[in-house]
Design an enzyme around this catalytic site. Structure first.
Site, PDB file in Angstrom:
ATOM      1  N   ILE A  13      -3.243   3.886   5.593  1.00  0.00           N
ATOM      2  CA  ILE A  13      -2.251   4.921   5.239  1.00  0.00           C
ATOM      3  C   ILE A  13      -2.858   6.331   5.222  1.00  0.00           C
ATOM      4  CG2 ILE A  13      -2.494   4.886   2.698  1.00  0.00           C
ATOM      5  CD1 ILE A  13       0.632   4.750   2.620  1.00  0.00           C
ATOM      6  N   GLY A  34      -9.293  -0.105  -3.811  1.00  0.00           N
ATOM      7  CA  GLY A  34      -8.161  -0.324  -2.907  1.00  0.00           C
ATOM      8  C   GLY A  34      -7.695   0.939  -2.201  1.00  0.00           C
ATOM      9  N   ASP A  36      -6.104   3.404  -3.402  1.00  0.00           N
ATOM     10  CA  ASP A  36      -6.356   4.582  -4.249  1.00  0.00           C
ATOM     11  C   ASP A  36      -7.719   5.198  -3.904  1.00  0.00           C
ATOM     12  OD1 ASP A  36      -6.095   6.401  -6.305  1.00  0.00           O
ATOM     13  OD2 ASP A  36      -6.270   4.947  -7.932  1.00  0.00           O
ATOM     14  N   THR A 120       0.302  -5.160  -4.704  1.00  0.00           N
ATOM     15  CA  THR A 120       0.022  -6.475  -4.086  1.00  0.00           C
ATOM     16  C   THR A 120      -1.462  -6.728  -3.839  1.00  0.00           C
ATOM     17  OG1 THR A 120       0.231  -5.758  -1.769  1.00  0.00           O
ATOM     18  CG2 THR A 120       2.257  -6.417  -2.895  1.00  0.00           C
TER      19      THR A 120
END
Ligand code: AR6
Length: 170
Positions: A13, A34, A36, A120
């Site tokens: 992303i 993750g 973040d 998730t």
């Protein structure tokens, strides 16, 4: 029902050029692992500085900052729920993350927005249930907001990609 404004992509992303990307943050908003961690690394240290000024964020809510070194203009930091078996309003809190993020995007004149699969990963929300919540909320929001031109679900892992493809075809 297919809404042509909804797209699925597999990938990272932090590389996507949209008006706003959403971060799967924690209540401190001060970074983590993750997606973040990846967003903070790619955005550079000014992102942490901006997040520090926000004084955290409750679960189910979201706050916005600039995108700094990212291709995206804004980062919307949403705090998803940790999965505890489904009896602690996890679905409602996850739906609220999507709702609040989309509303912040509209409030900042964003026309294109990309979401990761919030909760998730480290927060262990089952992928199928999370996809149903995410797609349901985004579809519902789009029917009431013509100003949004594109919502991209960025799936990092193949299981999420296949799950989203399955539900979006329905
Ligand atoms: N681009 C897109 N998706 C990604 C990327 C990436 N670069 N990296 C991972 N994902 P997670 P959570 C996917 O664990 O479950 C952090 O420490 C990943 O495969 O990032 O909401 C925060 O600070 C998964 O599908 O977030 C919190 O403490 C999805 O992003 C906690 O983790 C979400 O996984 C939040 O946990």
């Amino acid at each position: 029902m297919v809404d042509p404004r909804i797209e699925i992509r597999q990938g990272d992303i932090t590389k996507i050029r949209v008006d706003a990307i959403v971060n799967a943050a924690n209540q401190s908003l001060l970074g983590g692992g993750g997606v973040d961690g990846a967003i903070h690394r790619a955005a550079g240290p000014r992102l942490l500085e901006a997040c520090t000024a926000l004084n955290g964020c409750p679960v189910g809510d979201a706050k916005i900052t600039g995108g700094y070194d990212l291709p995206a203009k804004y980062v919307i930091h949403a705090v998803g729920p940790i999965w505890h078996g489904g009896l602690r309003n996890e679905k409602e809190m996850l739906a609220s993350c999507y709702q609040k993020s989309l509303q912040l995007a509209v409030d900042h004149d964003c026309k294109t927005i990309a979401f990761p699969n919030i909760s998730t990963g480290i927060y262990r929300f089952p992928k199928k249930e999370a996809a149903e919540v995410a797609i349901g909320k985004v579809r519902d929001f789009l029917t009431h907001h013509a100003s949004i031109e594109k919502v991209v679900f960025v799936c990092f892992d193949e299981e999420n990609l296949l799950t989203y493809q399955h539900f979006l075809d329905k």
